[in-house]
Design a protein around this motif. Structure first.
Motif: not given
Length: 165
Positions: A133-137
């Motif tokens: 979402d707002d950060s990368t997995l």
């Protein structure tokens, strides 16, 4: 002039017998009370045995598809996906946003955009996808967690760590 230690040896055996009788009564009372109030019927539930595989794609903030490879069939109401990165279920990404806290959690029987994220049972071949979402997995850890229905105890069934973690 040998003095006897005890004048009446019969009295000593009566004291020992009475002490043993009281001790046995106390042990029986405690054991009975433990079962009456429910301490004795507690059973440990073991988490299901299951194996997952993970298919990661670095598209956007990353997509991770988790596949039930083998093992027991799971009830989706007892399984959660937890991550140290903000993620959302796919499909239905628009309404699947989660609160912004340190650990993200999403139950597999939850809905996203009005459609079920996971249908009925999670069995061999079932898959579900999470999207960054707002950060990368890429730099996160995703865990599939089993939540014991009776008391809420948890066990990690599987975990994936991103290549950048």
């Amino acid at each position: 002039m040998g003095r006897k230690l005890f004048n009446g040896e019969g009295e000593v055996s009566q004291v020992v017998g009475a002490t043993l009788l009281i001790a046995i009564s106390i042990v029986l009372a405690v054991t009975t009370a433990a079962f009456v109030i429910g301490l004795g019927d507690r059973t440990d539930t073991t988490p299901p045995e299951v194996e997952f595989t993970y298919e990661y794609s670095q598209v956007g903030n990353g997509n991770l598809t988790i596949v039930h490879e083998s093992g027991e069939t799971l009830d989706p109401s007892t399984v959660e996906v937890r991550a140290d990165r903000q993620f959302r279920p796919a499909p239905g990404n628009d309404s699947g946003r989660l609160r912004s806290s340190g650990i993200q959690s999403y139950a597999l029987d939850s809905t996203a955009a009005g459609s079920e994220w996971v249908g009925g049972a999670i069995e061999q071949g079932s898959e579900f996808t999470v999207v960054g979402d707002d950060s990368t997995l890429d730099s996160g850890t995703i865990r599939v967690v089993w939540v014991e229905p009776a008391d809420g105890d948890t066990a990690v069934l599987g975990a994936w760590q991103g290549p950048g973690a």
